[in-house]
Scaffold this motif. Structure first.
Motif, PDB file in Angstrom:
ATOM      1  N   ASP A  44      68.439  78.079  56.269  1.00 37.75           N
ATOM      2  CA  ASP A  44      69.252  79.126  57.057  1.00 37.75           C
ATOM      3  C   ASP A  44      70.636  78.841  57.442  1.00 37.75           C
ATOM      4  O   ASP A  44      71.315  79.555  58.774  1.00 37.75           O
ATOM      5  CB  ASP A  44      68.087  78.955  58.710  1.00 37.75           C
ATOM      6  N   ALA A  45      71.063  77.596  56.912  1.00 38.45           N
ATOM      7  CA  ALA A  45      72.446  77.257  57.483  1.00 38.45           C
ATOM      8  C   ALA A  45      74.064  77.767  56.769  1.00 38.45           C
ATOM      9  O   ALA A  45      73.118  79.055  55.349  1.00 38.45           O
ATOM     10  CB  ALA A  45      72.179  75.373  57.009  1.00 38.45           C
ATOM     11  N   VAL A  46      74.804  78.272  57.398  1.00 35.46           N
ATOM     12  CA  VAL A  46      76.057  78.898  56.526  1.00 35.46           C
ATOM     13  C   VAL A  46      75.869  78.555  55.325  1.00 35.46           C
ATOM     14  O   VAL A  46      76.335  78.882  54.061  1.00 35.46           O
ATOM     15  CB  VAL A  46      77.195  78.957  57.836  1.00 35.46           C
ATOM     16  N   THR A  47      76.185  77.276  55.344  1.00 24.58           N
ATOM     17  CA  THR A  47      76.572  76.117  54.227  1.00 24.58           C
ATOM     18  C   THR A  47      75.304  75.454  54.400  1.00 24.58           C
ATOM     19  O   THR A  47      75.204  74.525  54.504  1.00 24.58           O
ATOM     20  CB  THR A  47      77.785  74.522  54.716  1.00 24.58           C
ATOM     21  N   LEU A  48      74.877  75.551  52.681  1.00 24.79           N
ATOM     22  CA  LEU A  48      73.608  75.167  52.142  1.00 24.79           C
ATOM     23  C   LEU A  48      74.187  73.503  52.156  1.00 24.79           C
ATOM     24  O   LEU A  48      74.659  72.857  51.726  1.00 24.79           O
ATOM     25  CB  LEU A  48      73.290  75.256  50.858  1.00 24.79           C
ATOM     26  N   ARG A  49      72.724  72.738  52.286  1.00 20.40           N
ATOM     27  CA  ARG A  49      72.940  71.629  52.305  1.00 20.40           C
ATOM     28  C   ARG A  49      71.766  71.157  52.439  1.00 20.40           C
ATOM     29  O   ARG A  49      69.929  71.824  53.115  1.00 20.40           O
ATOM     30  CB  ARG A  49      73.718  70.707  53.199  1.00 20.40           C
ATOM     31  N   PHE A  50      71.164  69.667  51.890  1.00 22.68           N
ATOM     32  CA  PHE A  50      69.685  68.884  52.411  1.00 22.68           C
ATOM     33  C   PHE A  50      69.813  68.301  54.133  1.00 22.68           C
ATOM     34  O   PHE A  50      70.552  68.631  54.708  1.00 22.68           O
ATOM     35  CB  PHE A  50      69.871  67.835  51.740  1.00 22.68           C
ATOM     36  N   ARG A  51      68.088  69.152  54.303  1.00 20.47           N
ATOM     37  CA  ARG A  51      68.404  68.759  55.736  1.00 20.47           C
ATOM     38  C   ARG A  51      67.733  67.254  56.135  1.00 20.47           C
ATOM     39  O   ARG A  51      68.627  66.480  55.047  1.00 20.47           O
ATOM     40  CB  ARG A  51      66.492  69.045  56.134  1.00 20.47           C
ATOM     41  N   ASP A  52      68.789  67.217  57.462  1.00 17.72           N
ATOM     42  CA  ASP A  52      68.301  65.659  58.232  1.00 17.72           C
ATOM     43  C   ASP A  52      67.068  65.189  58.072  1.00 17.72           C
ATOM     44  O   ASP A  52      66.384  65.071  59.532  1.00 17.72           O
ATOM     45  CB  ASP A  52      69.295  65.859  59.223  1.00 17.72           C
ATOM     46  N   ARG A  53      66.607  63.954  57.111  1.00 15.07           N
ATOM     47  CA  ARG A  53      65.208  64.213  57.167  1.00 15.07           C
ATOM     48  C   ARG A  53      65.061  62.125  56.989  1.00 15.07           C
ATOM     49  O   ARG A  53      65.189  62.127  56.290  1.00 15.07           O
ATOM     50  CB  ARG A  53      63.925  64.663  56.750  1.00 15.07           C
ATOM     51  N   ALA A  54      65.603  61.756  57.764  1.00 19.83           N
ATOM     52  CA  ALA A  54      65.803  60.165  57.182  1.00 19.83           C
ATOM     53  C   ALA A  54      64.639  59.564  56.561  1.00 19.83           C
ATOM     54  O   ALA A  54      64.359  58.600  56.570  1.00 19.83           O
ATOM     55  CB  ALA A  54      65.076  59.542  59.095  1.00 19.83           C
ATOM     56  N   ASP A  55      62.900  60.298  56.976  1.00 19.26           N
ATOM     57  CA  ASP A  55      61.793  59.816  56.383  1.00 19.26           C
ATOM     58  C   ASP A  55      62.066  59.765  54.608  1.00 19.26           C
ATOM     59  O   ASP A  55      61.405  59.117  53.818  1.00 19.26           O
ATOM     60  CB  ASP A  55      60.307  60.120  57.097  1.00 19.26           C
ATOM     61  N   LYS A  56      62.527  60.642  54.136  1.00 19.57           N
ATOM     62  CA  LYS A  56      63.164  61.103  53.272  1.00 19.57           C
ATOM     63  C   LYS A  56      64.051  61.469  52.601  1.00 19.57           C
ATOM     64  O   LYS A  56      64.603  60.258  51.466  1.00 19.57           O
ATOM     65  CB  LYS A  56      62.447  62.893  52.788  1.00 19.57           C
ATOM     66  N   PHE A  57      64.931  61.521  53.240  1.00 15.02           N
ATOM     67  CA  PHE A  57      66.542  61.605  52.846  1.00 15.02           C
ATOM     68  C   PHE A  57      67.177  60.426  53.560  1.00 15.02           C
ATOM     69  O   PHE A  57      67.495  60.263  54.701  1.00 15.02           O
ATOM     70  CB  PHE A  57      67.297  62.912  52.637  1.00 15.02           C
ATOM     71  N   GLN A  58      68.307  60.107  52.112  1.00 16.20           N
ATOM     72  CA  GLN A  58      69.575  59.043  53.056  1.00 16.20           C
ATOM     73  C   GLN A  58      70.814  59.351  52.476  1.00 16.20           C
ATOM     74  O   GLN A  58      70.998  59.630  51.241  1.00 16.20           O
ATOM     75  CB  GLN A  58      69.295  57.640  52.405  1.00 16.20           C
ATOM     76  N   ARG A  59      71.983  60.154  53.998  1.00 12.13           N
ATOM     77  CA  ARG A  59      72.631  60.186  52.935  1.00 12.13           C
ATOM     78  C   ARG A  59      73.604  59.415  52.775  1.00 12.13           C
ATOM     79  O   ARG A  59      73.947  57.694  53.139  1.00 12.13           O
ATOM     80  CB  ARG A  59      74.177  60.602  54.368  1.00 12.13           C
ATOM     81  N   VAL A  60      74.447  59.647  51.415  1.00 15.89           N
ATOM     82  CA  VAL A  60      75.641  58.283  50.876  1.00 15.89           C
ATOM     83  C   VAL A  60      76.730  58.158  51.205  1.00 15.89           C
ATOM     84  O   VAL A  60      77.231  59.151  52.446  1.00 15.89           O
ATOM     85  CB  VAL A  60      75.220  58.730  49.220  1.00 15.89           C
ATOM     86  N   SER A  61      76.991  57.161  50.778  1.00 20.52           N
ATOM     87  CA  SER A  61      78.859  57.594  51.604  1.00 20.52           C
ATOM     88  C   SER A  61      79.937  58.074  50.699  1.00 20.52           C
ATOM     89  O   SER A  61      78.543  58.828  49.456  1.00 20.52           O
ATOM     90  CB  SER A  61      79.362  55.490  51.467  1.00 20.52           C
ATOM     91  N   ALA A  62      80.809  58.331  50.965  1.00 18.47           N
ATOM     92  CA  ALA A  62      81.977  59.225  50.560  1.00 18.47           C
ATOM     93  C   ALA A  62      81.900  58.686  48.923  1.00 18.47           C
ATOM     94  O   ALA A  62      82.430  59.345  47.983  1.00 18.47           O
ATOM     95  CB  ALA A  62      82.713  59.452  50.995  1.00 18.47           C
ATOM     96  N   ASP A  63      82.328  57.146  49.405  1.00 24.06           N
ATOM     97  CA  ASP A  63      82.219  56.912  47.984  1.00 24.06           C
ATOM     98  C   ASP A  63      81.254  56.960  46.605  1.00 24.06           C
ATOM     99  O   ASP A  63      81.341  57.318  45.073  1.00 24.06           O
ATOM    100  CB  ASP A  63      82.983  54.882  47.554  1.00 24.06           C
ATOM    101  N   THR A  64      80.379  57.108  47.199  1.00 23.75           N
ATOM    102  CA  THR A  64      78.808  56.989  46.295  1.00 23.75           C
ATOM    103  C   THR A  64      78.819  58.245  45.589  1.00 23.75           C
ATOM    104  O   THR A  64      78.438  58.921  44.632  1.00 23.75           O
ATOM    105  CB  THR A  64      77.525  56.419  46.986  1.00 23.75           C
TER     106      THR A  64
END
Length: 450
Positions: free
Chosen positions: A226-246
Motif C-alpha cells: 500500500d506504500a507509495v514507494t514500494l519497499r520491504f516491511r519493517d519486520r525485525a523478526d525477518k528482515f534487517q536493513r543493511v548499511s548504505a555501503d552494503t
C-alpha cells in the motif's frame, strides 16, 4: 568410551564442522539452528543432512546394493517431506502452479536411492512427530495452532506411507517409459478429496491475478503493497536493513542478474533449517517508474543465498565431474535439469569471497509442514499415504529429467526396485531409530531434557 559416548563425540564433531559452533559450547548462546533441531527428531533430520551421508559411508544405513546399480542422476540431496510443495513454473513470471521438489541447496549428481531413503526416513519421523504433537508430547511452536487432540495418523501409517511412496515412484517410472513426452509431465491437478487440494487452491489464489495475490502472496507478505514507494516491511523478526555501503555493494554485484530495477534490499534473518546460518538477502525488483498496486504483478522478490558444498559431497567426492562445479553453480545446474520450466531468474554469482545462488521467490509458493499432511481427518483416512505416493511421482519425474534423451534410468528402476523394496523399507525404518537417538544426544549436549 561407551558406544553412546563415541556416537555423541562424533555427532558433536560433525555438527561443529558444518555449523561452526559446538552444541556443548557454554561460552556463547546456543545456535538457533541447534535449538531448532532439538525440537523434535523430524527437524533434527532436516538440519543435519551431512549425518545421513556420513552414516551411509560408515555402513550404519545399509541400503540394498542393487539400488546402487541404477544410473546416477541429479538428486535433491536433502529430500524430505517438507522439501516438496507448490510454486509457479518459471518463478514469479509463470502462471501454472505445479507440485514438485522445491529445494536444491544440496543437489548434485548422485544415487537416486539416497533421495528415496532420506524421504522414507522423513515419512517415519513426520508421522511420529505429528502423533506426538497431537498427544502433547512435543511443545507447540510459539504462535502456531494448537494441535493437541487433533486427529492424527494411525500407528502403522508410516510404514504404509513408505510403501506407497515406492509404489508412486515406480508407477511414474512406468508412465514415463510409456509416454514419448515423459520429461514434459508435471503434477498440476488435485481433486477436492485429495490431501493436497487445499494447499493447491491456496497456491493458485496467491499467483499473480489470483484472489489472494494482494494479501497472501510471497510479495504481499514481505512488502508494504500500500506504500507509495514500494519497499520491504519493517519486520525485525525477518528482515534487517543493511548499511548504505552494503546496499551499494549488493546492488552493484547482483543488479546484472535481475530482470528489472532493484527497488529495495534487506538481509533475510533466521530462514530455513539446515541452511539457517547461511547468508541470505532479499532484493525487491520491479519497474523503476512503479506507479502503484496496478504494477504489483510486474514486481517480485529475488533471493540471493550463500551456498556451501552439497551434503553428499563431504563424503562422496568422486561421483561425477559435474560435482566439481562451485556450490552455487551446481545447485543451479541441478535445479534446471530437475524442473520442467525452471525460474527465469536463476543464476549464480560471487560476492564477498563466497558463491551465491540467485533465484526468484515465487508469488504462489506454498510449503508443506508435517502438520499439513499428517494431522487432521483427511490425513488419518489415508491422506498421509496419499501424500507419500504423490511425492513418489514427483521425485521420479525430477530424477528422470536427469537424462532427457532416453528412459534408461526409468527402465533400470522398474527392473530393480520391486525385488528390493522390502529390504529398502526395513533399512529406512531401522535408521529412523538412529535419528531419534541422535536427537536425544543433541538435547543432552544442550543440557535439555527430552
Amino acid at each position: 568410551m561407551t558406544v553412546a559416548e563415541n556416537r555423541a563425540a562424533w555427532l558433536e564433531t560433525e555438527l561443529t564442522r558444518v555449523d561452526g559452533q559446538s552444541p556443548r559450547d557454554t561460552g556463547s548462546a546456543p545456535l538457533g539452528k541447534h535449538l531448532k533441531m532439538a525440537g523434535n527428531p523430524f527437524v533434527f533430520l532436516r538440519g543435519a543432512a551431512q549425518l545421513f551421508y556420513a552414516d551411509i559411508q560408515a555402513g550404519y544405513l545399509q541400503l540394498p546394493e542393487a539400488l546402487y546399480t541404477l544410473p546416477k542422476t541429479r538428486i535433491m540431496g536433502d529430500c524430505h517431506t517438507s522439501n516438496f510443495g507448490f510454486f509457479t513454473e518459471e518463478g514469479s513470471h509463470g502462471e501454472r502452479v505445479v507440485f514438485a521438489p522445491n529445494d536444491f541447496d544440496d543437489a548434485c549428481v548422485g544415487h537416486a536411492v539416497w533421495d528415496m531413503a532420506r524421504f522414507a526416513v522423513s515419512l517415519v519421523l513426520c508421522a511420529e512427530y505429528c502423533r506426538g504433537l497431537s498427544k502433547g508430547e512435543f511443545p507447540q511452536v510459539p504462535g502456531d495452532k494448537d494441535y493437541a487432540g487433533k486427529a492424527r495418523v494411525k500407528a502403522d501409517a508410516a510404514e504404509k506411507a513408505v510403501r506407497r511412496f515406492l509404489e508412486g515412484y515406480q508407477q511414474r517410472c512406468d508412465m514415463l517409459i510409456a509416454s514419448p513426452d515423459y520429461h514434459q509431465q508435471v503434477l498440476a491437478d488435485f481433486p477436492d478429496d485429495h490431501i493436497l487440494s487445499k494447499p493447491f487452491n491456496k497456491a493458485r489464489a496467491r499467483a499473480a491475478g489470483g484472489a489472494d495475490f494482494l494479501i497472501k502472496s510471497a510479495l504481499a507478505k514481505a512488502v508494504d503493497v500500500d506504500a507509495v514507494t514500494l519497499r520491504f516491511r519493517d519486520r525485525a523478526d525477518k528482515f534487517q536493513r543493511v548499511s548504505a555501503d552494503t546496499y551499494q555493494q549488493l546492488e552493484q554485484t547482483f543488479a546484472p542478474y535481475m530482470d528489472d530495477t532493484v527497488l529495495d534490499i534487506v538481509a533475510r534473518l533466521d530462514a530455513g533449517t539446515g541452511s539457517v546460518n547461511m547468508g541470505r538477502y532479499y532484493l525487491l525488483v520491479g519497474p523503476a517508474d512503479y506507479q502503484g498496486p496496478q504494477d504489483l504483478s510486474l514486481c517480485h522478490i529475488v533471493e540471493v543465498k550463500q551456498q556451501r558444498k552439497a551434503a553428499p559431497l563431504f563424503y562422496f567426492d568422486d561421483l561425477s565431474p559435474v560435482n566439481r562445479l562451485n556450490p552455487a553453480h551446481l545447485t543451479l545446474e541441478c535445479q534446471r535439469r530437475m524442473q520442467r520450466f525452471p525460474d527465469l531468474v536463476l543464476d549464480e554469482a560471487e560476492y564477498d569471497g563466497q558463491h551465491w545462488l540467485v533465484r526468484s521467490r515465487h508469488h504462489a509458493k506454498v510449503g508443506l509442514d508435517p502438520e499439513n499432511v499428517a494431522l487432521g481427518k483427511k490425513a488419518r483416512k489415508g491422506g498421509f499415504e496419499e501424500y507419500a505416493e504423490t511425492c513418489g511421482h514427483a521425485l521420479a519425474l525430477a530424477h528422470g529429467r536427469g537424462d532427457r534423451r532416453s528412459v534408461r534410468f526409468e527402465q533400470a528402476v522398474t527392473g530393480v526396485l520391486p525385488a528390493h523394496s522390502e529390504a529398502f523399507v526395513q533399512a529406512c525404518m531401522e535408521y529412523a531409530q538412529r535419528v531419534r537417538e541422535d536427537w536425544t544426544l543433541l538435547n543432552q549436549m544442550l543440557a535439555r531434557e527430552v
